[in-house]
Enzyme design. Structure first.
Site, PDB file in Angstrom:
ATOM      1  CB  ALA A  95      40.816  20.428  26.769  1.00 35.58           C
ATOM      2  CE1 TYR A 146      31.452  23.170  31.663  1.00 37.50           C
ATOM      3  CE2 TYR A 146      31.810  23.993  29.429  1.00 37.50           C
ATOM      4  CZ  TYR A 146      31.011  23.885  30.564  1.00 37.50           C
ATOM      5  OH  TYR A 146      29.777  24.476  30.572  1.00 37.50           O
ATOM      6  CG  ASP A 147      35.772  22.879  25.469  1.00 38.20           C
ATOM      7  OD1 ASP A 147      34.940  23.520  26.145  1.00 38.20           O
ATOM      8  OD2 ASP A 147      36.807  23.387  24.999  1.00 38.20           O
ATOM      9  CB  SER A 201      15.392  52.679  42.786  1.00 37.01           C
ATOM     10  OG  SER A 201      14.567  53.616  43.404  1.00 37.01           O
ATOM     11  CD  GLU A 242      24.779  43.321  48.668  1.00 33.61           C
ATOM     12  OE1 GLU A 242      24.309  43.810  47.624  1.00 33.61           O
ATOM     13  OE2 GLU A 242      24.121  42.631  49.455  1.00 33.61           O
ATOM     14  CE  LYS A 252      23.411  51.978  42.924  1.00 35.44           C
ATOM     15  NZ  LYS A 252      23.347  52.076  41.482  1.00 35.44           N
ATOM     16  CG  ASP A 307      27.441  51.631  36.213  1.00 38.34           C
ATOM     17  OD1 ASP A 307      26.192  51.688  36.196  1.00 38.34           O
ATOM     18  OD2 ASP A 307      28.172  52.541  35.813  1.00 38.34           O
ATOM     19  NE  ARG A 367      14.370  49.088  39.526  1.00 35.80           N
ATOM     20  CZ  ARG A 367      14.067  50.357  39.332  1.00 35.80           C
ATOM     21  NH1 ARG A 367      14.309  50.898  38.146  1.00 35.80           N
ATOM     22  NH2 ARG A 367      13.535  51.095  40.278  1.00 35.80           N
ATOM     23  CD  GLU A 415      22.973  46.224  38.222  1.00 38.65           C
ATOM     24  OE1 GLU A 415      21.947  45.894  38.860  1.00 38.65           O
ATOM     25  OE2 GLU A 415      23.148  47.372  37.781  1.00 38.65           O
ATOM     26  CE1 TYR A 475      30.639  38.478  39.981  1.00 42.74           C
ATOM     27  CE2 TYR A 475      30.125  39.796  38.038  1.00 42.74           C
ATOM     28  CZ  TYR A 475      30.999  38.997  38.747  1.00 42.74           C
ATOM     29  OH  TYR A 475      32.227  38.710  38.228  1.00 42.74           O
ATOM     30  CE  LYS A 529      21.427  45.379  48.870  1.00 40.22           C
ATOM     31  NZ  LYS A 529      21.537  44.220  47.968  1.00 40.22           N
ATOM     32  CE  LYS A 541      25.682  56.391  42.050  1.00 42.02           C
ATOM     33  NZ  LYS A 541      24.406  56.723  41.437  1.00 42.02           N
ATOM     34  CB  CYS A 562      53.280  72.747  12.059  1.00 44.66           C
ATOM     35  SG  CYS A 562      53.697  72.776  13.812  1.00 44.66           S
ATOM     36  CB  CYS A 592      57.311  75.305  13.206  1.00 39.73           C
ATOM     37  SG  CYS A 592      56.953  73.816  12.269  1.00 39.73           S
ATOM     38  CB  CYS A 602      54.612  69.154  12.587  1.00 37.17           C
ATOM     39  SG  CYS A 602      55.945  70.325  12.318  1.00 37.17           S
ATOM     40  CB  CYS A 616      58.568  72.002  14.768  1.00 35.73           C
ATOM     41  SG  CYS A 616      57.024  72.252  15.655  1.00 35.73           S
TER      42      CYS A 616
HETATM   43  S1  IVH Z   1      19.730  46.300  45.908  1.00 32.89           S
HETATM   44  C1  IVH Z   1      15.786  47.323  47.373  1.00 32.89           C
HETATM   45  N1  IVH Z   1      22.280  45.822  45.555  1.00 32.89           N
HETATM   46  O1  IVH Z   1      21.247  49.697  41.731  1.00 32.89           O
HETATM   47  C2  IVH Z   1      17.147  47.219  46.873  1.00 32.89           C
HETATM   48  N2  IVH Z   1      21.138  47.065  43.894  1.00 32.89           N
HETATM   49  O2  IVH Z   1      19.735  52.155  42.425  1.00 32.89           O
HETATM   50  C3  IVH Z   1      17.234  47.176  45.424  1.00 32.89           C
HETATM   51  N3  IVH Z   1      22.518  47.695  41.966  1.00 32.89           N
HETATM   52  O3  IVH Z   1      18.179  48.795  40.338  1.00 32.89           O
HETATM   53  C4  IVH Z   1      18.524  46.972  44.822  1.00 32.89           C
HETATM   54  N4  IVH Z   1      24.380  46.755  42.671  1.00 32.89           N
HETATM   55  O4  IVH Z   1      20.275  47.694  39.399  1.00 32.89           O
HETATM   56  C5  IVH Z   1      21.183  46.412  45.050  1.00 32.89           C
HETATM   57  N5  IVH Z   1      24.529  45.290  45.343  1.00 32.89           N
HETATM   58  C6  IVH Z   1      23.436  45.868  44.850  1.00 32.89           C
HETATM   59  C7  IVH Z   1      23.435  46.533  43.610  1.00 32.89           C
HETATM   60  C8  IVH Z   1      22.264  47.134  43.164  1.00 32.89           C
HETATM   61  C9  IVH Z   1      23.808  47.432  41.693  1.00 32.89           C
HETATM   62  C10 IVH Z   1      21.618  48.490  41.109  1.00 32.89           C
HETATM   63  C11 IVH Z   1      20.317  47.794  40.798  1.00 32.89           C
HETATM   64  C12 IVH Z   1      19.216  48.710  41.247  1.00 32.89           C
HETATM   65  C13 IVH Z   1      19.926  50.022  41.374  1.00 32.89           C
HETATM   66  C14 IVH Z   1      19.262  50.854  42.444  1.00 32.89           C
END
Ligand code: IVH
Length: 685
Positions: A32, A34-35, A80, A111, A113, A115, A134, A171, A221, A288, A312, A406, A409, A424, A430
């Site tokens: 409230a 903030y609003d 990628s 980290e 990944k 989706d 991208r 993402e 994120y 990484k 994955k 049914c 039965c 049924c 049944c």
């Molecule tokens: S790093 C050179 N970090 O995965 C590194 N990618 O398969 C490039 N993704 O296109 C990406 N979470 O959309 C990185 N923690 C994360 C990620 C992430 C999701 C996605 C991203 C990228 C795809 C690559």
């Protein structure tokens, strides 16, 4: 302070509170407040349009729809990731990295990944000037107006020491809760629902009208950077992410660093366990090499860096074929179409069936027998058909037709107006309903007959040894021991379990009967209302019959008068006892010796039917204690004041709820009044 200064001050405050809310997950002020800040800024900007700047927090939406998206060339390509689908493949990756770097142990940033879809944000002098998808990695689409509507993306960076030009990558995802709500809205408005949160996020970001995007629950994120000009950044990836966070960008809090392959495997296992409790979908984890110097030495192959890998998770969605569509009959006769699938490994198990819920759902998804479909199994949720791959539909694919009779039965099938399920009408005639009724009767929370599993129930009914739940109590060791896959010892144990189950409680017994919509809570309410507590020398046998007779004779009105029982449930109860075969089965059960203790005298509930709202701070007890004591006396404790509130209990520093009570004329009680009320009630019990 002049208007310009006030406007700037407000913007600074709003940016700070956005940061607390989205980046630190730790808001400092209520919504409230903030609003209120936001409204003040909007008002001042409306009065002084010359003061509006594009990075003002009020300027997230406002632009006109676009004709089409412009192109953005990524100055630093968006690459990628290579994938590892097993620990062995991950170990291979780690080995290659160690060999190339000639070191023993590598420090990795770890980290999730996410989706969703990859987005690049360009900040110039700390101001967001461009957002892009991208695309193919070299050229993406300009979605600046849309990303501006995402509240977790700052329009201006915090602090001062950011580079002159900085490209942040991350993402954009749609959290699961928002996804489900959006799909409900889509369906209610007659639009096609989205198949999954990723598609929903992508569809929402690629809207030509930013006003539509603004209404979609998107979040971003960040996981890295692209272009950097005129500015210094730390020399480790993890430290860069920490820096991004300081500048007000959101970085997932589960991002960390790990040592070597063992550390990676541990992180993977932890995240896999947490996967189903996260607010958004993740499809794996990313490792990484943390040192930027080491990253540079490793370099790139084709379109992916040698210094990173995505480990994955097993897929939660897979492609398979619908071999047939069967109809299953449940305990209440509800017919559920189930797709029989070509076996497929998804979500860690082999799936051969997936529910199609009901006829409308099949129409909506347009599933034919023979179709290729996407099957999803997430966590422990039962597998479901997500969508049909239409362009793979074979010529001989057959539409599904709900049977008129049914399949078990042969009784008529009825579909009540406005209800999605077809049923049924055979009732306990049944066999399928009978089997389900017996399984329910034996289940742990009902009569708790140990050793009487689903398979055995089916066997007993198929062999005509058991026709209704009462027949269970006529079984003997010899008969049971003669069954396939049943030893003498198990037979003896089952007979003992049946004997034990005869000593139950009224509420378990009522729940076990399987009356439609009578769950455990309703069964308890019925037991309280109809169980005899004052036995007056009555024999146990007489008493249990009296309990059932009173319930069986209860009228619709008498049932509706019981707390938490509405007209629909009351109707089901009346209908159940009207049927002679139900009364006969109960009679047989009681003859077999089923019994329960007298009903405990319910604690007096002098505040039954009253609703209180607590506000402010109490000095002699916590609000939770006060709530528990009020509830123990039968009162409801609500969170907001309405005309139906019996009284508001106002402690120290009571705020808007007190004001609302006064406005609505709802009585207000002090802490002393509350203590008196509780003591009087508790003495009465
Ligand atoms: S790093 C050179 N970090 O995965 C590194 N990618 O398969 C490039 N993704 O296109 C990406 N979470 O959309 C990185 N923690 C994360 C990620 C992430 C999701 C996605 C991203 C990228 C795809 C690559």
């Amino acid at each position: 302070m002049n208007v310009k200064q006030r406007v700037e001050k407000l913007r600074e405050q709003i940016r700070y509170h956005n940061y607390r809310y989205y980046v630190l997950d730790s808001p400092e002020i209520p919504d409230a407040e903030y609003d209120r800040l936001m409204r003040e800024l909007q008002t001042l900007e409306a009065e002084h349009p010359e003061l509006i700047t594009p990075d003002s927090p009020t300027q997230r939406v406002g632009a006109q729809p676009l004709e089409g998206f412009g192109e953005v060339r990524h100055e630093v390509p968006m690459l990628s990731l290579d994938n590892a689908f097993s620990d062995e493949e991950l170990a291979e990756f780690d080995r290659r990295v160690r060999e190339r770097l000639e070191i023993d142990t590598v420090e990795y940033a770890a980290e999730p990944k996410l989706d969703g879809l990859a987005i690049s944000l360009l900040y110039e002098d700390g101001v967001l000037v461009r957002g892009a998808t991208r695309g193919d990695g070299t050229t993406g689409e300009d979605v600046t107006l849309n990303v501006r509507t995402i509240e977790s993306i700052p329009l201006r960076l915090m602090g001062k020491d950011y580079p002159k030009r900085l490209e942040v990558r991350g993402e954009v995802v749609m959290p699961l809760k928002g996804f489900r709500e959006l799909n409900k809205r889509q369906q209610a408005e007659g639009h096609k629902p989205f198949v999954n949160p990723r598609n929903a996020a992508a569809g929402s970001l690629r809207q030509l009208d930013p006003k539509v995007t603004a209404q979609r629950p998107l979040e971003m994120y960040c996981y890295g950077i692209g272009l950097v000009e005129k500015g210094e950044l730390p020399d480790r990836h993890s430290a860069i992410l920490a820096r991004l966070r300081d500048w007000g960008l959101r970085v997932y809090k589960g991002v960390t660093t790990v040592r070597g392959l063992d550390g990676c495997i541990r992180y993977y296992n932890t995240m896999e366990k947490r996967r189903d409790s996260l607010p958004f979908d993740i499809d794996g984890v990313v490792f990484k090499v943390d040192s930027l110097d080491e990253q540079q030495r490793l370099g790139y192959v084709a379109r992916a860096p040698r210094w990173a890998i995505a480990r994955k998770f097993p897929a939660q969605e897979e492609l398979t074929r619908v071999l047939d569509i069967d109809v299953q009959v449940g305990r209440t006769g509800a017919l559920t179409p189930v797709a029989r699938l070509e076996p497929v490994f998804v979500g860690g198990v082999t799936v051969t069936n997936a529910t199609l819920h009901n006829e409308d759902e099949i129409r909506r998804k347009d599933v034919h027998i023979g179709d290729w479909v996407i099957v999803r199994r997430a966590g422990d949720v039962i597998p479901e058909v997500v969508s049909v791959v239409k362009d793979r539909r074979p010529k001989d694919a057959k539409p599904f037709v709900m049977p008129k009779k049914c399949p078990v039965c042969g009784s008529d099938i009825e579909r009540v107006e406005g209800e999605a399920v077809a049923r049924c009408t055979g009732g306990l005639y049944c066999e399928a309903q009978r089997k389900e009724a017996i399984k329910h009767f034996a289940s742990r929370r009902a009569m708790d007959i140990e050793g009487l599993g689903d398979k055995l129930v089916e066997q007993l009914v198929d062999e005509k040894l058991v026709n209704d739940v009462a027949d269970l109590y006529s079984l003997d060791v010899d008969t049971l021991a003669g069954l396939e896959r049943m030893g003498r010892k198990s037979a003896e144990n089952l007979i003992k379990a049946l004997e034990d189950s005869k000593h139950t409680t009224l509420e378990r017994f009522l729940f076990a009967l399987g009356i439609r919509e009578v769950g455990e809570v309703t069964a308890r309410a019925l037991a309280r209302a109809f169980g005899t507590s004052d036995t007056k020398g009555m024999s146990d046998k007489k008493r249990v019959r009296t309990d059932i007779d009173r319930l069986a004779k209860a009228t619709q009105e008498a049932l509706e008068a019981i707390p938490d029982i509405g007209p629909v449930v009351a109707g089901h109860i009346v209908k159940f006892f009207k049927q002679k075969h139900n009364r006969d089965v109960i009679s047989k059960l009681l003859d077999a010796g089923i019994t329960w203790p007298p009903q405990e005298v319910a604690a007096a509930q002098p505040l039954q039917g009253k609703t209180y709202v607590l506000t402010g701070t109490l000095s002699s007890m916590t609000r939770n204690d006060a709530k528990a004591r009020l509830q123990a006396l039968g009162a409801k404790v609500a969170g907001s004041v309405s005309a139906k509130t019996s009284a508001v209990i106002a402690g120290e520093k009571a705020g808007s709820k007190l004001a609302k009570a006064e406005k609505l004329g709802v009585p207000v009680l002090s802490e002393d009044d509350l203590i008196k009320l509780l003591e009087q009630g508790e003495q009465g019990t």
